[in-house]
Enzyme design. Structure first.
Site, PDB file in Angstrom:
ATOM      1  N   SER A 119       9.095  -6.040 -23.397  1.00 48.49           N
ATOM      2  CA  SER A 119       7.764  -6.541 -23.065  1.00 48.49           C
ATOM      3  C   SER A 119       7.278  -7.465 -24.172  1.00 48.49           C
ATOM      4  O   SER A 119       7.942  -8.446 -24.493  1.00 48.49           O
ATOM      5  CB  SER A 119       6.809  -5.357 -22.813  1.00 48.49           C
ATOM      6  OG  SER A 119       5.580  -5.795 -22.287  1.00 48.49           O
ATOM      7  N   GLU A 215      12.154 -10.910 -16.858  1.00 47.44           N
ATOM      8  CA  GLU A 215      11.317  -9.970 -16.102  1.00 47.44           C
ATOM      9  C   GLU A 215       9.890 -10.177 -16.559  1.00 47.44           C
ATOM     10  O   GLU A 215       9.622 -10.869 -17.533  1.00 47.44           O
ATOM     11  CB  GLU A 215      11.778  -8.524 -16.324  1.00 47.44           C
ATOM     12  CG  GLU A 215      11.695  -8.031 -17.746  1.00 47.44           C
ATOM     13  CD  GLU A 215      10.375  -7.346 -18.072  1.00 47.44           C
ATOM     14  OE1 GLU A 215       9.810  -6.649 -17.209  1.00 47.44           O
ATOM     15  OE2 GLU A 215       9.889  -7.516 -19.197  1.00 47.44           O
ATOM     16  N   HIS A 280       9.889  -3.570 -16.846  1.00 46.26           N
ATOM     17  CA  HIS A 280       8.734  -2.728 -16.527  1.00 46.26           C
ATOM     18  C   HIS A 280       8.960  -1.981 -15.213  1.00 46.26           C
ATOM     19  O   HIS A 280       8.318  -2.250 -14.205  1.00 46.26           O
ATOM     20  CB  HIS A 280       7.466  -3.578 -16.421  1.00 46.26           C
ATOM     21  CG  HIS A 280       7.042  -4.215 -17.704  1.00 46.26           C
ATOM     22  ND1 HIS A 280       7.613  -5.385 -18.177  1.00 46.26           N
ATOM     23  CD2 HIS A 280       6.100  -3.855 -18.610  1.00 46.26           C
ATOM     24  CE1 HIS A 280       7.027  -5.718 -19.322  1.00 46.26           C
ATOM     25  NE2 HIS A 280       6.109  -4.816 -19.598  1.00 46.26           N
TER      26      HIS A 280
END
Length: 310
Positions: A119, A215, A280
């Protein structure tokens, strides 16, 4: 123009290895941190939390304490010869504010060790690749809810850390957006962070020769379009060997995301594997960055030339 190359692999962990848990980004819920530390102890590791891991920034509630304190925790852990690995507690936002406060010369002198996160931690994956030349692990974080509640995510990270030869082939349940096979060196992370990293001191010139993993979470489709288009316009995707697409949790229904991915990436002329199961999402896989590998988009496999850790 430089190509993505295989990087130096840190040593695998052994029982009793000391693992530092730090918070470079957002604030960490104490109960989830304790649950994650318990998981690590269950693997016969010795987890230690950073001094500021439970801090809260006085002015901005989305930060885990002050920028200098978050940087100090990471640098202290990395430069401690007793620490074998550094695992981030969670993502959120904050790395962009602290990454330039790190003493990269001191961290280079400290030698290689394992680094794990995803992330917002994408900016640190890029910095560790460019500044330190090290393989890092894009994987679940110690206080992440998808980690503490997912046996599969825990087991895949545990195997990667302690027995990396057992996960030389990473298998997904996805399909091919563009079929084919490709070879290259793995890199990538969160799409929005890769776009934000362009032009910074830690940004690599392009993903040329790489197997690029992408992502993101909670983004409107027009914003995903903006990030991808920015990477395309900057020439950052020129010469990429192949792409692996992970989760798009909290974005619009996947049909709409799929249409955008096909529109923006389908014309690159390289294999693209979708829904690869990292990022995620529940049961997220751990993917090493900086390792030479082969992607088979049709089979949904990524086969590493050698284990992620030595």
């Amino acid at each position: 123009m430089s190509r993505a190359r295989a990087l130096r692999r840190p040593a695998r962990l052994a029982p009793g290895a000391r693992v530092a848990v730090v918070a470079p980004s957002g604030p960490v819920p104490e109960e989830r941190l304790q649950a994650g530390l318990d998981v690590l102890r269950g693997w016969d590791l010795d987890p230690v939390a950073g001094r500021h891991v439970l801090d809260r920034h006085d002015g901005f509630g989305y930060l885990a304490g002050g920028d200098a304190d978050r940087a100090a925790d990471l640098q202290s852990a990395w430069c401690d010869p007793a620490v074998d690995a550094v695992i981030c507690a969670r993502g959120g936002y904050g790395v962009q504010r602290m990454v330039d406060l790190l003493d990269w010369e001191a961290m280079r002198a400290a030698g290689p060790k394992v680094f794990v996160g995803f992330s917002d931690i994408t900016a640190l994956h890029e910095a560790f690749a460019v500044r330190l030349g090290l393989v890092t692990l894009h994987g679940p974080m110690a206080a992440g809810i998808d980690f503490v509640k997912s046996a599969r995510a825990q087991e895949h990270l545990r195997a990667t850390l302690l027995a990396p030869e057992t996960v030389r082939t990473i298998r997904s349940d996805g399909t091919a957006l563009v079929p084919g096979r490709a070879r290259g060196t793995t890199l990538g992370g969160c799409l929005s962070l890769l776009a934000a990293d362009l032009g910074t001191p830690h940004a690599r010139p392009s993903a040329r020769g790489g197997l690029l993993c992408l992502e993101d979470v909670g983004e409107e489709t027009y914003r995903l379009d903006r990030y991808l288009t920015q990477l395309l316009r900057a020439g950052w995707l020129d010469g990429v060997s192949g792409l692996l697409l992970g989760s798009w949790a909290g974005c619009e229904p996947y049909d709409g995301v799929w249409a955008l991915l096909a529109d923006r990436l389908g014309g690159l002329g390289v294999p693209v594997a979708e829904q690869f199961g990292f990022g995620h999402c529940a049961d997220a896989l751990t993917v090493p960055f900086g390792v030479a590998a082969e992607l088979d988009a049709d089979a949904g496999t990524l086969t590493l030339d050698e284990p992620a850790l030595s």
